[in-house]
Design a protein around this motif. Structure first.
Motif, short mmCIF file in Angstrom:
data_model
loop_
_atom_site.label_atom_id
_atom_site.label_comp_id
_atom_site.label_asym_id
_atom_site.label_seq_id
_atom_site.Cartn_x
_atom_site.Cartn_y
_atom_site.Cartn_z
N GLU A 6 0.82 -1.20 0.00
CA GLU A 6 0.00 0.00 0.00
C GLU A 6 0.86 1.26 0.00
OE1 GLU A 6 -1.89 -3.13 2.78
OE2 GLU A 6 0.08 -2.26 2.41
N SER A 7 0.30 2.33 -0.51
CA SER A 7 0.96 3.63 -0.48
C SER A 7 -0.10 4.72 -0.61
CB SER A 7 1.99 3.76 -1.59
OG SER A 7 1.39 3.71 -2.87
N GLY A 8 0.29 5.95 -0.29
CA GLY A 8 -0.60 7.08 -0.45
C GLY A 8 -1.21 7.61 0.82
N LEU A 18 -8.18 11.82 -0.22
CA LEU A 18 -6.94 11.07 -0.32
C LEU A 18 -7.18 9.86 -1.21
CD1 LEU A 18 -4.24 11.75 1.08
CD2 LEU A 18 -4.76 9.99 2.75
N ASN A 19 -6.20 9.52 -2.01
CA ASN A 19 -6.27 8.33 -2.84
C ASN A 19 -5.12 7.41 -2.47
OD1 ASN A 19 -6.16 6.42 -5.04
ND2 ASN A 19 -7.35 7.84 -6.28
N ILE A 20 -5.45 6.24 -1.99
CA ILE A 20 -4.42 5.27 -1.64
C ILE A 20 -4.42 4.14 -2.66
CG2 ILE A 20 -4.38 5.85 0.80
CD1 ILE A 20 -6.14 3.45 1.36
N SER A 21 -3.25 3.54 -2.82
CA SER A 21 -3.08 2.51 -3.84
C SER A 21 -2.47 1.26 -3.24
CB SER A 21 -2.17 3.02 -4.96
OG SER A 21 -2.66 4.20 -5.55
N TYR A 79 -7.18 0.51 -5.89
CA TYR A 79 -7.25 1.89 -5.43
C TYR A 79 -8.41 2.10 -4.46
CZ TYR A 79 -4.42 2.67 -9.62
OH TYR A 79 -3.45 2.61 -10.59
N GLN A 81 -10.32 5.67 -3.41
CA GLN A 81 -10.47 7.12 -3.40
C GLN A 81 -11.34 7.48 -2.21
OE1 GLN A 81 -9.20 9.66 -5.43
NE2 GLN A 81 -10.12 10.97 -3.87
N THR A 109 -1.02 1.26 5.21
CA THR A 109 -0.63 2.66 5.07
C THR A 109 -1.51 3.48 6.02
OG1 THR A 109 -0.25 4.48 3.50
CG2 THR A 109 -2.21 3.12 3.12
#
Length: 115
Positions: A6-8, A18-21, A79, A81, A109
């Motif tokens: 995970e990141s973001g 926030l958008n995490i991936s 993803y 969002q 994350t």
């Protein structure tokens, strides 16, 4: 190997986005169901949103209408969002892959929403 990262995550003020991936190894990705979970210190990990291999989605009541889960089967990436964030959304967010009945997880994350 089934691998997820995970990141973001980060710090955002209430009402922000926030958008995490979640980037994966791609093993089984296109055929597997995927999900985002989150965990607050002292509490059990809970489902945030899920998406099937066919693209059907479901959301926790607390996130429906604010969060959107999506997948890119070419990039092998999941993803999330997140819009209209609330302090109660603060948690470590984990990516999950159901690899033919075996659950795989990323390391998470951290998302912190300040008021």
């Amino acid at each position: 190997q089934v691998l997820l990262r995970e990141s973001g995550g980060g710090v955002v003020q209430a009402g922000g986005s926030l958008n995490i991936s979640c980037v994966t190894s791609g093993v089984g990705f296109g055929r597997n169901n995927l999900a985002w979970y989150r965990q607050v210190a002292g509490r059990q990990r809970e489902l945030v949103a899920a998406i099937t291999s066919g693209g059907s989605t479901r959301y926790a009541d607390a996130t429906k209408g604010r969060f959107t889960i999506s997948r890119d089967n070419v990039k092998n990436t999941l993803y999330l969002q997140m819009n209209s964030l609330k302090p109660e959304d603060t948690a470590v967010y984990y990516c999950n892959q159901d690899y033919y009945g075996q659950n795989y997880w990323g390391r998470g994350t951290l998302v912190t929403v300040s008021s």
